[in-house]
Design a protein around this motif. Structure first.
Motif, PDB file in Angstrom:
ATOM      1  N   SER A 114      -0.816  26.650   0.159  1.00 33.87           N
ATOM      2  CA  SER A 114      -0.637  25.825   1.359  1.00 33.87           C
ATOM      3  C   SER A 114      -0.636  24.350   1.000  1.00 33.87           C
ATOM      4  CB  SER A 114      -1.723  26.118   2.397  1.00 33.87           C
ATOM      5  OG  SER A 114      -2.968  25.613   1.993  1.00 33.87           O
ATOM      6  N   LEU A 115       0.219  23.605   1.684  1.00 32.37           N
ATOM      7  CA  LEU A 115       0.333  22.153   1.493  1.00 32.37           C
ATOM      8  C   LEU A 115       0.413  21.495   2.855  1.00 32.37           C
ATOM      9  CD1 LEU A 115       0.813  19.616  -0.283  1.00 32.37           C
ATOM     10  CD2 LEU A 115       3.259  20.111  -0.125  1.00 32.37           C
ATOM     11  N   SER A 116      -0.439  20.482   3.069  1.00 34.05           N
ATOM     12  CA  SER A 116      -0.447  19.748   4.334  1.00 34.05           C
ATOM     13  C   SER A 116      -0.393  18.254   4.042  1.00 34.05           C
ATOM     14  CB  SER A 116      -1.711  20.086   5.131  1.00 34.05           C
ATOM     15  OG  SER A 116      -1.787  19.303   6.307  1.00 34.05           O
ATOM     16  N   ILE A 117       0.632  17.591   4.574  1.00 30.73           N
ATOM     17  CA  ILE A 117       0.738  16.129   4.503  1.00 30.73           C
ATOM     18  C   ILE A 117       1.138  15.666   5.902  1.00 30.73           C
ATOM     19  CG2 ILE A 117       1.661  14.135   3.262  1.00 30.73           C
ATOM     20  CD1 ILE A 117       2.659  15.979   1.092  1.00 30.73           C
ATOM     21  N   LYS A 118       0.155  15.293   6.707  1.00 33.69           N
ATOM     22  CA  LYS A 118       0.414  14.988   8.112  1.00 33.69           C
ATOM     23  C   LYS A 118       0.505  13.486   8.366  1.00 33.69           C
ATOM     24  CE  LYS A 118      -3.133  17.321   9.759  1.00 33.69           C
ATOM     25  NZ  LYS A 118      -4.037  17.993  10.741  1.00 33.69           N
ATOM     26  N   TYR A 119       1.250  13.161   9.427  1.00 36.34           N
ATOM     27  CA  TYR A 119       1.331  11.798   9.971  1.00 36.34           C
ATOM     28  C   TYR A 119       1.806  10.777   8.936  1.00 36.34           C
ATOM     29  CZ  TYR A 119      -1.508  14.149  13.460  1.00 36.34           C
ATOM     30  OH  TYR A 119      -1.975  15.045  14.395  1.00 36.34           O
ATOM     31  N   LEU A 120       2.870  11.117   8.220  1.00 38.33           N
ATOM     32  CA  LEU A 120       3.473  10.155   7.293  1.00 38.33           C
ATOM     33  C   LEU A 120       4.150   9.016   8.043  1.00 38.33           C
ATOM     34  CD1 LEU A 120       5.006  12.667   4.736  1.00 38.33           C
ATOM     35  CD2 LEU A 120       3.270  10.937   4.212  1.00 38.33           C
ATOM     36  N   GLU A 121       4.713   9.319   9.221  1.00 43.70           N
ATOM     37  CA  GLU A 121       5.395   8.319  10.058  1.00 43.70           C
ATOM     38  C   GLU A 121       6.383   7.503   9.230  1.00 43.70           C
ATOM     39  OE1 GLU A 121       2.361   6.112  12.071  1.00 43.70           O
ATOM     40  OE2 GLU A 121       1.800   7.795  13.354  1.00 43.70           O
ATOM     41  N   LEU A 122       7.333   8.221   8.668  1.00 45.90           N
ATOM     42  CA  LEU A 122       8.306   7.606   7.769  1.00 45.90           C
ATOM     43  C   LEU A 122       9.293   6.685   8.482  1.00 45.90           C
ATOM     44  CD1 LEU A 122       8.932  10.784   5.633  1.00 45.90           C
ATOM     45  CD2 LEU A 122       7.953   8.661   4.784  1.00 45.90           C
ATOM     46  N   ASP A 123       9.254   6.665   9.809  1.00 47.57           N
ATOM     47  CA  ASP A 123      10.137   5.755  10.542  1.00 47.57           C
ATOM     48  C   ASP A 123       9.510   4.378  10.756  1.00 47.57           C
ATOM     49  OD1 ASP A 123       8.192   6.637  12.274  1.00 47.57           O
ATOM     50  OD2 ASP A 123       9.556   7.114  13.925  1.00 47.57           O
TER      51      ASP A 123
ATOM     52  N   PHE B 134       0.825  -1.198   0.000  1.00 47.23           N
ATOM     53  CA  PHE B 134       0.000   0.000   0.000  1.00 47.23           C
ATOM     54  C   PHE B 134       0.864   1.255   0.000  1.00 47.23           C
ATOM     55  CE2 PHE B 134      -1.855   3.445   2.517  1.00 47.23           C
ATOM     56  CZ  PHE B 134      -2.967   3.746   1.742  1.00 47.23           C
ATOM     57  N   ILE B 135       1.921   1.254   0.812  1.00 49.29           N
ATOM     58  CA  ILE B 135       2.825   2.403   0.872  1.00 49.29           C
ATOM     59  C   ILE B 135       3.504   2.612  -0.478  1.00 49.29           C
ATOM     60  CG2 ILE B 135       5.038   3.185   1.838  1.00 49.29           C
ATOM     61  CD1 ILE B 135       2.710   3.771   3.642  1.00 49.29           C
ATOM     62  N   LYS B 136       3.870   1.516  -1.137  1.00 50.60           N
ATOM     63  CA  LYS B 136       4.479   1.622  -2.463  1.00 50.60           C
ATOM     64  C   LYS B 136       3.503   2.265  -3.451  1.00 50.60           C
ATOM     65  CE  LYS B 136       7.181   0.875  -6.006  1.00 50.60           C
ATOM     66  NZ  LYS B 136       8.340   1.776  -6.262  1.00 50.60           N
ATOM     67  N   LYS B 137       2.244   1.854  -3.394  1.00 52.02           N
ATOM     68  CA  LYS B 137       1.219   2.435  -4.263  1.00 52.02           C
ATOM     69  C   LYS B 137       1.053   3.925  -3.958  1.00 52.02           C
ATOM     70  CE  LYS B 137      -3.714   2.111  -5.416  1.00 52.02           C
ATOM     71  NZ  LYS B 137      -5.000   1.447  -5.089  1.00 52.02           N
ATOM     72  N   PHE B 138       1.023   4.262  -2.672  1.00 53.35           N
ATOM     73  CA  PHE B 138       0.910   5.658  -2.263  1.00 53.35           C
ATOM     74  C   PHE B 138       2.063   6.482  -2.826  1.00 53.35           C
ATOM     75  CE2 PHE B 138       2.341   8.813   0.914  1.00 53.35           C
ATOM     76  CZ  PHE B 138       1.269   9.680   0.890  1.00 53.35           C
ATOM     77  N   GLN B 139       3.270   5.944  -2.731  1.00 53.78           N
ATOM     78  CA  GLN B 139       4.448   6.673  -3.216  1.00 53.78           C
ATOM     79  C   GLN B 139       4.379   6.901  -4.728  1.00 53.78           C
ATOM     80  OE1 GLN B 139       7.488   4.751  -4.847  1.00 53.78           O
ATOM     81  NE2 GLN B 139       7.890   6.829  -5.554  1.00 53.78           N
ATOM     82  N   VAL B 140       3.936   5.892  -5.463  1.00 50.93           N
ATOM     83  CA  VAL B 140       3.856   6.015  -6.919  1.00 50.93           C
ATOM     84  C   VAL B 140       2.798   7.046  -7.320  1.00 50.93           C
ATOM     85  CG1 VAL B 140       3.229   4.790  -9.043  1.00 50.93           C
ATOM     86  CG2 VAL B 140       4.714   3.686  -7.356  1.00 50.93           C
TER      87      VAL B 140
ATOM     88  N   VAL C  25      14.019   2.131  -0.009  1.00 46.08           N
ATOM     89  CA  VAL C  25      13.976   2.618  -1.388  1.00 46.08           C
ATOM     90  C   VAL C  25      12.727   3.474  -1.610  1.00 46.08           C
ATOM     91  CG1 VAL C  25      13.811   1.939  -3.817  1.00 46.08           C
ATOM     92  CG2 VAL C  25      15.322   0.671  -2.261  1.00 46.08           C
ATOM     93  N   VAL C  26      11.587   2.988  -1.120  1.00 48.06           N
ATOM     94  CA  VAL C  26      10.323   3.721  -1.280  1.00 48.06           C
ATOM     95  C   VAL C  26      10.386   5.040  -0.521  1.00 48.06           C
ATOM     96  CG1 VAL C  26       7.837   3.651  -0.831  1.00 48.06           C
ATOM     97  CG2 VAL C  26       9.039   1.593  -1.597  1.00 48.06           C
ATOM     98  N   ARG C  27      10.890   4.996   0.687  1.00 43.32           N
ATOM     99  CA  ARG C  27      11.022   6.202   1.512  1.00 43.32           C
ATOM    100  C   ARG C  27      11.916   7.238   0.840  1.00 43.32           C
ATOM    101  NH1 ARG C  27      12.049   6.800   7.522  1.00 43.32           N
ATOM    102  NH2 ARG C  27      13.490   8.537   7.752  1.00 43.32           N
ATOM    103  N   ALA C  28      13.074   6.792   0.350  1.00 46.58           N
ATOM    104  CA  ALA C  28      14.014   7.709  -0.299  1.00 46.58           C
ATOM    105  C   ALA C  28      13.400   8.344  -1.543  1.00 46.58           C
ATOM    106  CB  ALA C  28      15.300   6.975  -0.649  1.00 46.58           C
TER     107      ALA C  28
END
Length: 439
Positions: free
Chosen positions: A124-133, A100-106, A140-143
């Protein structure tokens, strides 16, 4: 009576464009598309730029056919009308696995690429609670996601006025890379509001990072900055004083028990900033940081504090006591404190007198929210003082904790107190008081 052959017009046909646009504003995408098929006028209204200036896209983690269709529709319309966007919010709801995260990234790569090419109005741009950790974010997806977002911020840096990346939970180097993207074109950024609360990963001592200080020195028109106390240092306060004191109005500072907060910050640095930024107000939000010696290191008298929130999050710790904070620390802000929130599990400590005295000493206090073990009589005393104009509270929200399962007697007493002060409560107060068993 002669028939002129003209079909009878509905009253909707004569509705002014501004009214029709307002109606369309309340419709979802599917209803808008259906309405656009009615006639040419409605179709033109549907393509009005004013309808597409604000957009929220939610990526639902739990799959369902309805949610998939809604997402596809929202994404398609955003691409179609993306040139009109001024305010964009991306929500990531309950991501549950790596695919799902891979799909989100694409999808985000395509979306950001498209907006970067067609949009010249985004404010304005808001992208909250990505929790990249989280582990579902593979390296690779994160980068790739960070690279795409940084490229987008760089392209939009001249027009963005607000950025919210709360809860990104990112490394120090990656976080500074994203923030630096806002100033990469001119080596200066004139964005006015940034929310980087919980932006960095837990346990990072951001306050000691020269890279972070260098990054923050590029912001020259900040009005509102929301961040964590683990970023605060004398160096940062000096940077804000030098570059943003003419515009700075609000600092929202969160201090969490798991973030480093033991650094020494000089009261002189706070005083110098407050002197150069006379409009500055500081709002503190403490989570499970309750011990007096920890708070005394942070709550310096030189800080122009407007709001304080102290939350124990239901944790009870016999090693801390609230009394010295209420009697020694908080009264220092009697001249400026407007909002006080206390959520305490103080089952062995009676605080009625200390809390009431604090409220009466804070001459500008308007908002009070208390969840704590208090006696019901506290409310009667508080309302009596309010009726006598000894305080100026306009909002009172109290949850009285009780160790008894049956709180019938307390509820009866509260009802009697309400009747006694009904004239005051109904006319002047936003008032909500209940008992809450903590068994």
């Amino acid at each position: 009576m002669e028939d002129d052959g003209e079909p009878e017009q509905s009253s909707w046909a004569y509705l002014p464009d501004v009214c029709l646009s307002h109606v369309f504003h309340w419709l979802d995408d599917r209803d808008r598309s259906r309405a656009a098929l009615v006639c040419k006028k409605w179709s033109c209204t549907m393509h009005s730029g004013s309808l597409w200036r604000c957009r929220t896209i939610t990526f639902y983690g739990q799959p369902s056919r309805a949610r998939t269709l809604e997402f596809q529709s929202a994404l398609w319309y955003t691409k179609k009308f993306g040139k009109y966007l001024k305010h964009l919010e991306i929500k990531l709801s309950n991501p549950y696995n790596t695919p799902f995260i891979k799909k989100f990234q694409v999808i985000m790569r395509g979306l950001l690429s498209h907006l970067g090419k067609c949009n010249s109005h985004l404010e304005s741009l808001s992208i909250k609670y990505l929790e990249l950790d989280c582990l579902i974010w593979k390296n690779v997806v994160r980068a790739q996601f960070i690279k795409n977002l940084a490229a987008f911020l760089k392209r939009m840096s001249n027009q963005l006025d607000y950025l919210n990346l709360k809860g990104a939970r990112i490394t120090l180097e990656e976080g500074c890379e994203l923030l630096n993207s806002l100033s990469s074109l001119t080596n200066r950024s004139f964005i006015s509001e940034i929310n980087i609360e919980d932006f960095f990963s837990l346990h990072l001592s951001v306050y000691s990072s020269a890279l972070f200080h260098q990054t923050m020195s590029k912001f020259h028109r900040l009005t509102i900055l929301t961040f964590n106390y683990n970023c605060i240092s004398d160096e940062l306060l000096d940077i804000l004083r030098e570059h943003s004191s003419h515009s700075l109005c609000t600092l929202n500072i969160k201090c969490h028990i798991h973030d480093p907060h033991g650094q020494v910050v000089s009261g002189i640095s706070w005083a110098n900033l407050a002197k150069r930024a006379p409009k500055l107000n500081v709002n503190f939000f403490f989570e499970r940081v309750m011990k007096h010696d920890h708070l005394a290191r942070i709550l310096l008298v030189e800080i122009p504090v407007r709001s304080i929130s102290l939350r124990s999050c239901y944790f009870s710790d016999p090693d801390w006591t609230m009394r010295p904070t209420l009697t020694n620390l908080l009264p220092a802000y009697w001249h400026g404190l407007q909002k006080l929130t206390l959520e305490l599990n103080n089952d062995h400590e009676l605080l009625d007198n200390e809390l009431l005295q604090l409220i009466l000493s804070c001459k500008r206090l308007l908002f009070l929210k208390v969840w704590a073990f208090l006696s019901v009589s506290f409310m009667e005393r508080l309302l009596q003082n309010r009726a006598e104009r000894k305080c100026i509270l306009t909002t009172i929200k109290v949850r009285i904790y009780t160790a008894q399962e049956d709180s019938t007697e307390e509820e009866r007493l509260l009802a009697d107190i309400y009747k006694k002060f009904k004239y005051l409560i109904d006319s002047e107060l936003n008032y909500f008081v209940i008992t809450y068993p903590m068994v």
